[in-house]
Write a protein that holds these residues in place. Structure first.
Motif, PDB file in Angstrom:
ATOM      1  N   ALA A   1      39.711  46.290  47.724  1.00  0.00           N
ATOM      2  CA  ALA A   1      38.334  46.778  47.738  1.00  0.00           C
ATOM      3  C   ALA A   1      37.997  47.349  49.113  1.00  0.00           C
ATOM      4  O   ALA A   1      38.794  48.009  49.729  1.00  0.00           O
ATOM      5  N   THR A   2      36.849  47.038  49.635  1.00  0.00           N
ATOM      6  CA  THR A   2      36.367  47.620  50.881  1.00  0.00           C
ATOM      7  C   THR A   2      36.867  46.854  52.096  1.00  0.00           C
ATOM      8  O   THR A   2      37.321  45.728  51.993  1.00  0.00           O
ATOM      9  N   ASP A   3      36.749  47.464  53.268  1.00  0.00           N
ATOM     10  CA  ASP A   3      37.118  46.812  54.522  1.00  0.00           C
ATOM     11  C   ASP A   3      36.099  45.728  54.836  1.00  0.00           C
ATOM     12  O   ASP A   3      34.904  45.959  54.772  1.00  0.00           O
TER      13      ASP A   3
ATOM     14  N   ALA B   1      42.633  36.123  38.497  1.00  0.00           N
ATOM     15  CA  ALA B   1      43.470  36.475  37.351  1.00  0.00           C
ATOM     16  C   ALA B   1      43.376  37.970  37.044  1.00  0.00           C
ATOM     17  O   ALA B   1      44.348  38.585  36.600  1.00  0.00           O
ATOM     18  N   MET B   2      42.223  38.556  37.308  1.00  0.00           N
ATOM     19  CA  MET B   2      42.021  39.978  37.025  1.00  0.00           C
ATOM     20  C   MET B   2      42.381  40.883  38.198  1.00  0.00           C
ATOM     21  O   MET B   2      42.823  42.008  38.004  1.00  0.00           O
ATOM     22  N   ASP B   3      42.174  40.395  39.429  1.00  0.00           N
ATOM     23  CA  ASP B   3      42.446  41.232  40.604  1.00  0.00           C
ATOM     24  C   ASP B   3      42.584  40.337  41.825  1.00  0.00           C
ATOM     25  O   ASP B   3      41.605  40.016  42.486  1.00  0.00           O
ATOM     26  N   GLU B   4      43.812  39.953  42.131  1.00  0.00           N
ATOM     27  CA  GLU B   4      44.033  39.016  43.241  1.00  0.00           C
ATOM     28  C   GLU B   4      43.716  39.617  44.602  1.00  0.00           C
ATOM     29  O   GLU B   4      43.630  38.897  45.579  1.00  0.00           O
ATOM     30  N   LYS B   5      43.534  40.918  44.664  1.00  0.00           N
ATOM     31  CA  LYS B   5      43.179  41.545  45.935  1.00  0.00           C
ATOM     32  C   LYS B   5      41.692  41.909  45.994  1.00  0.00           C
ATOM     33  O   LYS B   5      41.269  42.643  46.892  1.00  0.00           O
ATOM     34  N   TYR B   6      40.912  41.347  45.086  1.00  0.00           N
ATOM     35  CA  TYR B   6      39.490  41.669  45.041  1.00  0.00           C
ATOM     36  C   TYR B   6      38.835  41.349  46.385  1.00  0.00           C
ATOM     37  O   TYR B   6      39.079  40.292  46.959  1.00  0.00           O
ATOM     38  N   ASP B   7      38.028  42.259  46.866  1.00  0.00           N
ATOM     39  CA  ASP B   7      37.313  42.135  48.139  1.00  0.00           C
ATOM     40  C   ASP B   7      38.280  41.810  49.284  1.00  0.00           C
ATOM     41  O   ASP B   7      38.066  40.890  50.072  1.00  0.00           O
ATOM     42  N   ASN B   8      39.340  42.610  49.360  1.00  0.00           N
ATOM     43  CA  ASN B   8      40.361  42.440  50.405  1.00  0.00           C
ATOM     44  C   ASN B   8      40.916  41.029  50.465  1.00  0.00           C
ATOM     45  O   ASN B   8      41.183  40.490  51.540  1.00  0.00           O
ATOM     46  N   GLY B   9      41.097  40.419  49.313  1.00  0.00           N
ATOM     47  CA  GLY B   9      41.713  39.099  49.255  1.00  0.00           C
ATOM     48  C   GLY B   9      40.760  37.936  49.377  1.00  0.00           C
ATOM     49  O   GLY B   9      41.174  36.778  49.308  1.00  0.00           O
TER      50      GLY B   9
END
Length: 181
Positions: A169-171, A79-87
Motif C-alpha cells: 500500500a502507501t509509504d 489472509a487476503m493481503d499480507e502486505k496490506y499497509d506496508n506490512g
C-alpha cells in the motif's frame, strides 16, 4: 473450482460486479490451499473496502489493547493481503499474538514481516521479538534459508521460503516510527 475460474475470468476482464457475485458463491472450504490463495487475492482486490474496514478495526483494537479483537480482524486482512499497509497488518497481528502470549503464532507473523520487509526499523523489533519468544530468525540468502539462533550463529538449510508477490500500500514512515513505541 469452476466458480473460482469464472470469477477469475471476470476479474481479469475488469468486470468487477460479475467477479464479486461469482466469487461470493465460491465454496471456500472445498478449495485447495493454492486455490484459496487465489481466492483470497481476488477477494482482497474486489472487496477492498471490506479489507480496509477490517484493517482499521483491527488496528484500532490493537491500539486499544483489545488483542483478541485485533487478531480476529487482522487474521482476515493478512489472509487476503499480507502486505496490506506496508506490512502493518502482519506487524500488528504479530504484536497482538505476542501480547496474548501465543508465541508460536507471534513468531510466525514476525518472521513473515521479516521476509517481506528486511532492513526496516520494524524488522529490527521483529528480530528481537523472535529471539525473546524463543524462536529462530530465518533470513533469505541466495543459497537457501539461513537460520539464526538466539546466540547469533547461523546455519544453512536447503529450503527457501517463498512469498506470493503482492502490491504494498502507501509509504508509512511516520507509522513505522510510531509502531516502535
Amino acid at each position: 473450482y469452476e466458480m473460482l475460474f469464472d470469477a477469475n475470468t471476470s476479474f481479469q476482464a475488469g468486470d468487477m460486479d460479475t467477479a464479486a457475485t461469482t466469487l461470493d458463491s465460491v465454496k471456500v472450504d472445498e478449495l485447495s490451499d493454492n486455490a484459496k490463495a487465489i481466492y483470497n487475492q481476488m477477494y482482497g482486490k474486489i472487496h477492498a473496502e471490506d479489507v480496509k474496514n477490517l484493517y482499521e478495526a483491527g488496528a484500532a483494537a490493537y491500539e486499544a489493547k483489545n488483542y483478541e479483537e485485533a487478531v480476529t480482524n487482522l487474521v482476515q486482512v493478512v489472509a487476503m493481503d499480507e502486505k496490506y499497509d506496508n506490512g502493518y497488518a502482519v506487524y500488528y497481528l504479530a504484536r497482538s499474538y505476542e501480547a496474548l502470549q501465543q508465541n508460536d503464532e507471534a513468531i510466525a507473523m514476525f518472521q513473515k514481516f521479516l521476509d517481506n520487509y528486511p532492513g526496516t526499523s520494524r524488522a529490527k523489533y521483529c528480530t528481537s521479538a523472535i529471539a525473546r519468544l524463543g524462536g529462530q530468525v530465518q533470513t533469505q540468502s541466495t543459497t537457501g534459508t539461513t537460520t539464526q539462533n538466539t546466540a547469533g550463529t547461523a546455519t544453512q538449510s536447503a529450503t527457501q521460503t517463498q512469498t506470493a508477490p503482492q502490491t504494498p500500500a502507501t509509504d508509512t514512515t511516520a507509522q513505522d516510527q510510531a509502531a516502535q513505541q
